[in-house]
Design an enzyme around this catalytic site. Sequence first.
Site, short mmCIF file in Angstrom:
data_model
loop_
_atom_site.label_atom_id
_atom_site.label_comp_id
_atom_site.label_asym_id
_atom_site.label_seq_id
_atom_site.Cartn_x
_atom_site.Cartn_y
_atom_site.Cartn_z
CG ASP A 174 37.43 42.00 47.12
OD1 ASP A 174 38.02 41.86 46.04
OD2 ASP A 174 38.00 42.35 48.17
CG ASP A 220 42.03 41.71 48.56
OD1 ASP A 220 42.82 41.19 47.77
OD2 ASP A 220 41.77 42.92 48.57
#
EC number: 7.2.2.8
Length: 674
Positions: free
Chosen positions: A569, A367
């Site tokens: 996530d 990310d």
Amino acid sequence: MNHSNQMHHDNHASHDHHSGHAHHHGNFKVKFFVSLIFAIPIILLSPLMGVNLPFQFTFPGSEWVVLILSTILFFYGGKPFLSGGKDEIATKKPGMMTLVALGISVAYIYSLYAFYMNNFSSATGHTMDFFWELATLILIMLLGHWIEMNAVGNAGDALKKMAELLPNSAIKVMDNGQREEVKISDIMTDDIVEVKAGESIPTDGIIVQGQTSIDESLVTGESKKVQKNQNDNVIGGSINGSGTIQVKVTAVGEDGYLSQVMGLVNQAQNDKSSAELLSDKVAGYLFYFAVSVGVISFIVWMLIQNDVDFALERLVTVLVIACPHALGLAIPLVTARSTSIGAHNGLIIKNRESVEIAQHIDYVMMDKTGTLTEGNFSVNHYESFKNDLSNDTILSLFASLESQSNHPLAISIVDFAKSKNVSFTNPQDVNNIPGVGLEGLIDNKTYKITNVSYLDKHKLNYDDDLFTKLAQQGNSISYLIEDQQVIGMIAQGDQIKESSKQMVADLLSRNITPVMLTGDNNEVAHAVAKELGISDVHAQLMPEDKESIIKDYQSDGNKVMMVGDGINDAPSLIRADIGIAIGAGTDVAVDSGDIILVKSNPSDIIHFLTLSNNTMRKMVQNLWWGAGYNIVAVPLAAGILAFIGLILSPAIGAILMSLSTIIVAINAFTLKLK
């Protein structure tokens, strides 16, 4: 209760692979020295084969002294091996203890037979006994196990040091302002404790008074002192550096950071990976192999020489030289060392299988925000697109909606509005729009905060040139919408972390491809990726898109590691072959993630890969040694090279067996992170 001692005890007991060993066998050191007292006269009073001394220690009746002392030594010094063998047989997992127990039992029982034949039988000739071999055998075994237990204990040394960090007591600030020293076990959540400079912080908590610098090196591996101010979190076990602080306790006992780490590491050490299950299976077969070779060698030598003494010596030597223990400890000792070193450096290994999988990783997906960048946004530009609304009014509307969110972008906008003294109100009916932004009511009007993807999807007009200019500068851009009309925008910049570029370079040098996954716009994503040297970029993603991208890469047989937030996530971390939750802080119990990185430092991704490589190398070395030693040693003990005069005595066999395990333990202990 003394937390430090309790945690230390729990950790030590968790070394399951060896705890039975330590449990039944008491103190090897004491047994060794007591047995030495018995063994010396046995050796001196026994005829040493092939050794001609100018003087004799024997005297009339000395053989009875040897018998009595040998019997005491067999049952006292040999007890760890006899009881260990009994337990192994009871669990249907015969191994090293059973082999040693068989070896010393055969030596002792045959020596009783020899004593009877020499003293009570009318048969002519002298039958050789094995009393001095028995004595040296037990002595060497006890010494070897004493050294081994020390080496095994040292394998988890880094974790033990963590367990000892918490103090036994703390200074509690009472409601009336008085200070009172209390036991750690008496501290409760929401209590206030005072910590002076140089003292260890007793529990996890939040600073409510004072400021200081904290040394977290022994807790998270952070080498630099960390500046802490009021409302900052502190970790129990870290050292208060410069000022006196008061800390409001947020977690005690098992809920504390150190206890959570200890629990996770203990669990990881007790879980067996596929490589360890295989080594355990081979070690189990080795017992039957050794017994078979021992019996066959006895029969063969009886047929060749018809010498029961020599044939029996071969049998005993084979039994004591075989070492399934070296094979059985090859992986657990390395695991104990690697998981404790990892924890000491802020790398919490929850799933041991991931250490093995890391050798085969093809892609590392990350990310952008918070992993590659700091996640500390600053507002670089804000603007109204509606004539009757000022720029500050647009900022106020943004801040009103974002005040209901804890996203880094939202926090940045609210803080910026406060710094500009721009007032904002509490909105109503605020809802999250997944992968897009927020919507809510302000003064009975509905407003939405969205990204550029939403505008494109719904064909809303915006200044494309301004967007491109700001995005290419690395800004994340949000838009404010009222009645399907874009009425304002705000641009926020984020700093790339210092270590991100080096981390990407290190991945590429390992032939691992870094991949950026982000919900941000294409321009920002590619600007950051270009600076870092990442060529594989996926931008403007919805949360569920990350998981499907990982699945696509895996469909070609690639191994994928995902690095991201342990909560937001979570689906991606679970989908990946290895999920790494970065920046967990004290929340190391996050469910998702095979590996937990306490700090938000991209370098720790490389540190994990390095630790994984070093761990696997040590495991392979130990497995080769454990297997190779037995492949060579057992046939030698059986007398396969006797025709060239190379014959191993039981005592030499015992020395080699002990050394094989000690070498495995020492090799595990030499494992380092870097």
